[in-house]
Scaffold this active site. Structure first.
Site, short mmCIF file in Angstrom:
data_model
loop_
_atom_site.label_atom_id
_atom_site.label_comp_id
_atom_site.label_asym_id
_atom_site.label_seq_id
_atom_site.Cartn_x
_atom_site.Cartn_y
_atom_site.Cartn_z
N CYS A 177 14.62 10.23 5.87
CA CYS A 177 14.82 9.87 7.28
C CYS A 177 16.30 9.84 7.65
CB CYS A 177 14.14 8.56 7.60
SG CYS A 177 14.55 7.28 6.43
N LYS A 199 0.85 -1.19 0.00
CA LYS A 199 0.00 0.00 0.00
C LYS A 199 0.89 1.23 0.00
CE LYS A 199 -1.35 2.88 2.89
NZ LYS A 199 -1.39 4.10 2.09
N SER A 248 6.45 6.99 9.74
CA SER A 248 6.69 7.69 11.01
C SER A 248 6.71 6.71 12.19
CB SER A 248 5.60 8.74 11.21
OG SER A 248 4.36 8.09 11.28
N GLU A 282 11.13 0.66 9.45
CA GLU A 282 12.10 1.74 9.16
C GLU A 282 11.40 3.03 9.55
OE1 GLU A 282 15.06 1.37 8.34
OE2 GLU A 282 15.16 -0.63 7.45
N GLU A 297 12.63 15.51 14.44
CA GLU A 297 12.94 15.40 13.01
C GLU A 297 12.26 16.57 12.27
OE1 GLU A 297 11.27 11.87 11.18
OE2 GLU A 297 13.10 11.59 10.02
P1 ADP Z 1 4.22 10.71 6.99
O1 ADP Z 1 3.83 11.54 8.15
O2 ADP Z 1 5.59 10.89 6.53
O3 ADP Z 1 3.23 10.73 5.85
P2 ADP Z 1 3.15 8.23 7.89
O4 ADP Z 1 3.76 7.25 8.83
O5 ADP Z 1 1.89 8.90 8.33
O6 ADP Z 1 4.29 9.24 7.53
O7 ADP Z 1 2.86 7.55 6.49
C1 ADP Z 1 3.61 6.52 5.92
C2 ADP Z 1 2.66 5.47 5.39
O8 ADP Z 1 1.90 4.98 6.48
C3 ADP Z 1 1.65 5.94 4.34
O9 ADP Z 1 1.48 4.93 3.37
C4 ADP Z 1 0.39 6.11 5.15
O10 ADP Z 1 -0.79 5.93 4.39
C5 ADP Z 1 0.53 4.99 6.15
N1 ADP Z 1 -0.25 5.17 7.38
C6 ADP Z 1 -0.62 6.32 7.98
N2 ADP Z 1 -1.34 6.06 9.11
C7 ADP Z 1 -1.42 4.71 9.22
C8 ADP Z 1 -2.02 3.81 10.16
N3 ADP Z 1 -2.68 4.24 11.22
N4 ADP Z 1 -1.87 2.48 9.94
C9 ADP Z 1 -1.19 2.01 8.88
N5 ADP Z 1 -0.61 2.82 7.96
C10 ADP Z 1 -0.71 4.14 8.12
#
Ligand code: ADP
Length: 463
Positions: free
Chosen positions: A265, A156, A210, A231, A365
């Site tokens: 990162c 995804k 994140s 990661e 960060e």
């Molecule tokens: P950023 O803040 O850099 O966008 P995220 O960790 O929010 O970092 O996003 C990285 C990936 O994690 C994206 O593909 C996002 O759709 C997905 N993501 C965000 N929230 C969730 C969640 N609660 N569970 C699983 N995947 C998530």
């Protein structure tokens, strides 16, 4: 939401709409991946390697097109997108080769008439969730080892950048990798993440993103005891020792800090410079940073593209304002521009001096093009500042003295330590962090292990 609108972060223009997959569709993708696993795991390693090699070649043949898609949806300069396509395909090439080296071993037995054999087998269906900052490479460094190991793979992508990934998966199918062996699903992370983690058939979650989301995925994977590779965030220090080659340290700090507009990162987040050279280093850094051109990544000569979204932009601006309020001197930059109607955000690359430890930027960060410089007296102080964070992904240092170098290498609590080198990433090295920066490694011989189970056979009563 039934469609994701993918916009160009440099202009706000709509590039394409992508269908959001329903829960039932994601569940079907998992079911199909599970069925496909039964046959894919039996495909011999040399054939899997051949198919991966073919995928590598097709991406290389189409790299100009893919790089353009990447710049359109992510904003990074075209030259960086081309670099990323090469970096992404390096993983496919490397793991095509590694597929043939998934070795077992035999262990001398403790009794007569016994034989002990250890083998490896693929872990099963792998679900991946990836971020927007490296739309190709964050996928291939998961997909390539997974497929090489004999796992099936569903990914995804981030909502901001699904188009690169969709194209890569099309090319995988064109290369002859079966449709259900590698699949892409689209939609919001939370919903799809929950389908992935609650499924009994998904045996591994691999995530780049994140730290809070990573922690959630680890928790949600506990009920079905899934393997996880994470990661997560970083907060990379750059230590410039008193005997460093200042000009070289400046160019390498720029290479680390300003790639992808500071949105990686492993980007340098804090520059810790010996007091005897801090003025010279900061001035030279500012002089070079002033030359970086901000703009649309498709335009020739652009070095720094847009910031990906409003959340990212506001975080950067808040950190910058906080630093200036708390006494930082701006040597260059500190200019930013938001067009909220179009959802476009740009930040001029900035160098600030006299940073101190009360500033947010020294603890969180930034994910943006701001380089805060702080000075130190003794090397122990620099190490203390560098290690004083829950993160432990990448650390950089510059010194011509090997005693200082070895001392820093050994004392820095980071998974990646870069000595006189601003660009440590490569497909054949183990990339990953300590502490809250992650679990496991991607790349290198280490990067295929997380997709393999170890099985041990004990044979008795051998004549
Ligand atoms: P950023 O803040 O850099 O966008 P995220 O960790 O929010 O970092 O996003 C990285 C990936 O994690 C994206 O593909 C996002 O759709 C997905 N993501 C965000 N929230 C969730 C969640 N609660 N569970 C699983 N995947 C998530």
């Amino acid at each position: 939401m039934s469609q994701i609108k993918v916009n160009n972060p440099a202009t706000g223009e709509l590039i394409e709409e992508v269908k959001v997959n329903t829960t039932a569709e994601v569940e079907l993708a998992i079911e199909n991946a599970s069925t496909a696993f039964d046959s894919w795991k039996k495909v011999n390693a040399h054939e899997r390697a051949r198919l991966l090699k073919k995928w590598y070649e097709l991406i290389q043949l189409n790299k100009e097109e893919i790089a353009k898609i990447m710049t359109l949806e992510n904003g990074k300069p075209l030259k960086e997108s081309l670099g990323e396509v090469n970096y992404a395909t390096d993983y496919i090439e490397w793991y095509a080769e590694e597929a043939k080296r998934i070795y077992g071993r035999t262990i001398p037995a403790h009794q007569d008439g016994k034989r002990i054999v250890v083998t490896k087998q693929p872990i099963g269906v792998v679900a991946a969730i990836t971020p927007w900052n490296f739309p190709a490479a964050m996928m291939t460094r998961k997909a390539a080892p997974a497929l090489a190991a004999g796992c099936t793979f569903i990914v995804k992508p981030a909502e901001e950048t699904p188009l690169t990934m969709i194209r890569l998966v099309e090319l995988a199918h064109e290369a002859g990798i079966p449709e259900h062996v590698v699949q892409v699903v689209n939609g919001p992370g939370k919903e799809i993440g929950e389908v992935f983690t609650s499924s009994k058939d998904v045996r591994k979650i691999t995530f780049t993103g994140s730290t809070p989301v990573g922690k959630l995925l680890i928790k949600n994977s506990a009920d079905t005891v899934k393997s996880v590779t994470m990661e997560l965030g970083g907060h990379a220090p750059v230590i410039v020792a008193k005997d460093a080659d200042v000009d070289f340290a400046v160019t390498q700090t720029i290479a680390s800090k300003f790639r992808n507009a500071g949105q990686t990162c492993v980007c340098a987040n804090r520059v810790i410079v010996h007091e005897s050279i801090v003025d010279e280093f900061s001035e030279k850094l500012a002089q070079e940073v002033k030359k970086l051109k901000v703009g649309n990544g498709l335009e020739e000569g652009t070095d720094i593209g847009p910031i990906i979204n409003k959340g990212g932009y506001e975080k950067i601006v808040n950190q910058l304002e906080d630093a200036v309020e708390k006494g930082a001197d701006v040597l260059t930059g500190n200019e930013y521009e938001a067009n909220y109607d179009k959802d476009c955000y740009f930040v001029q690359p900035t160098v600030i001096k006299n940073a101190n430890l009360d500033m947010t930027i020294m603890h969180e960060e930034t994910f943006g093009p701001i380089a805060p410089v702080i000075s130190f007296k003794e090397i122990e102080e620099a190490v203390k500042i560098a290690n004083d964070t829950p993160f432990g992904l990448a650390a950089y240092f510059f010194t011509e003295d090997y005693q200082t170098g070895i001392q820093l290498y050994e004392q820095l609590d980071y998974g990646i330590v870069s000595w006189n080198d601003g660009a440590p990433s490569a497909a054949h090295v183990p990339f990953g962090g300590m502490k809250e920066s992650g679990l496991g490694r991607e790349g290198g011989t280490e990067g295929i292990e997380p997709y393999l189970e170890t099985k041990y056979l004990s044979i008795g009563n051998v004549e």
